[in-house]
Design an enzyme around this catalytic site. Structure first.
Site, mmCIF file in Angstrom:
data_model
loop_
_atom_site.group_PDB
_atom_site.id
_atom_site.type_symbol
_atom_site.label_atom_id
_atom_site.label_comp_id
_atom_site.label_asym_id
_atom_site.label_seq_id
_atom_site.Cartn_x
_atom_site.Cartn_y
_atom_site.Cartn_z
ATOM 1 N N GLY A 147 0.817 -1.202 0.000
ATOM 2 C CA GLY A 147 0.000 0.000 0.000
ATOM 3 C C GLY A 147 0.853 1.255 0.000
ATOM 4 O O GLY A 147 2.087 1.212 0.102
ATOM 5 N N CYS A 148 0.191 2.408 -0.096
ATOM 6 C CA CYS A 148 0.910 3.673 -0.250
ATOM 7 C C CYS A 148 1.562 4.140 1.046
ATOM 8 O O CYS A 148 2.763 4.442 1.077
ATOM 9 C CB CYS A 148 -0.046 4.733 -0.779
ATOM 10 S SG CYS A 148 -1.633 4.819 0.091
#
Length: 344
Positions: A147-148
């Protein structure tokens, strides 16, 4: 290589298409959307006029997609990639999932935080943070693309964890994200009038990226790491800025910190070290696959503060997925990703 995208109309699917349009070794075969099947992609995203004339297929054609593709990117919400991954892997197709379904070593952790049963526990997925797991990525069939928030934070803290330079009970992560991180679906929280001239924290002590960060840092520290993680939404379209705090262990010097970052990342093209005293900024990575890192030593408090900046849709999603794709197929991992950041 023949590639397909399942879930091509979300922001990460769109970003995959944008980057792959200039990838010299990738040919887009199928793109899917269950809500807009039969629609042309350039009518959904008109900035693709002149680049794509493909129509959106349905996931009901999954076996057809598997047979036609060397690799499939999955851009679906959590809980939906596992069914597709099962089918695709039966045909030997490489799978890169941009959601959370294949990110966890321990599926019970996934089930606890995501409230979804894991239906593909036999999958031998690899965590696709390329700079830290490159050798595993080379041999993988299924990639759980990070994920970011996790990408920005793990890259920021991995050198400290690997070299045992900090107190692992002291880590605090204060991270900010552009609104595109919330996805394309309509939501009151990301409504223009709610976000304009506004800045807010959310999911304090309960964000689902927390165990993902802890999993990676625990591996590098070779012992348990627990963090305090607070995410924020800021009124910009894209970007992540993660500010990480930790208490230094006794006797650790500023040079030890510098050496840890230089030794882990000196040969990494997509990690740009701004060094001690550096100030990463989201605009300096916008539209690119770069992660900028800078660190500061607070002698008064005995803490190290590390700042990390990425574009959440590129290095935090689609760009990293394409970097993994390149590595999986033995290509230069920079292929298709050589765009300079957009500035101003």
């Amino acid at each position: 290589m023949k590639v397909s995208i399942i879930g091509a109309t979300g922001y990460t699917g769109e970003e995959l298409l944008r980057i792959l349009a200039n990838h010299p070794q990738a040919e887009i075969i199928h793109i899917t959307s269950e809500s807009q099947t039969g629609t042309s992609i350039e009518s959904v995203y008109t900035h693709f006029n002149g680049f794509y004339e493909k129509k959106l297929d349905s996931m009901k054609e999954l076996e057809k997609i598997a047979k036609a593709s060397d690799a499939v990117f999955i851009g679906l919400p959590h809980g939906h990639a596992m069914a597709a991954g099962k089918v695709l892997s039966q045909y030997g197709t490489k799978v890169i999932d941009l959601g959370a379904d294949y990110r966890f070593r321990d599926i019970s952790v996934y089930e606890k935080w995501y409230k979804v049963e894991h239906t593909h526990p036999e999958a031998e997925a690899v965590y696709g943070l390329t700079e830290l797991y490159r050798e595993q990525v080379k041999a993988a069939q299924i990639i759980g693309n990070p994920g970011c928030y996790t990408t920005a934070t793990i890259l920021a803290l991995a050198p400290l964890a690997k070299n045992n330079l900090i107190d692992f009970k002291s880590i605090i992560v204060d991270a900010k994200s552009g609104v595109s991180g919330a996805g394309r679906s309509l939501s009151l929280n990301s409504h223009f009038t709610e976000m304009f001239e506004n800045f807010k924290a959310y999911n304090i002590a309960g964000h689902r990226h927390t165990p993902e960060i802890e999993q990676a840092l625990t591996e590098f520290a070779e012992g348990p790491v627990i963090i305090s993680f607070t995410p924020h939404l800021v009124p910009m379209a894209r970007g992540i800025l993660s500010t990480c705090y930790a208490a230094l262990k006794p006797g650790v010097s500023s040079q030890d910190i510098d050496d840890a970052y230089n030794s882990l990342y000196e040969d990494e093209y997509f990690v740009r070290l701004l060094g001690r005293g550096g100030y990463p900024a989201t605009k300096n990575t916008r539209g690119s696959n770069f992660c900028d890192l800078g660190w500061h030593i607070d002698e008064r408090t005995g803490r190290v503060i590390v700042v990390s900046a990425i574009d959440n849709l590129v290095k935090g999603a689609a760009g990293q997925a394409i970097q993994n794709f390149n590595v999986m197929f033995g290509m230069d991992e920079r292929l298709g990703l050589m765009q300079a950041p957009l500035y101003p």
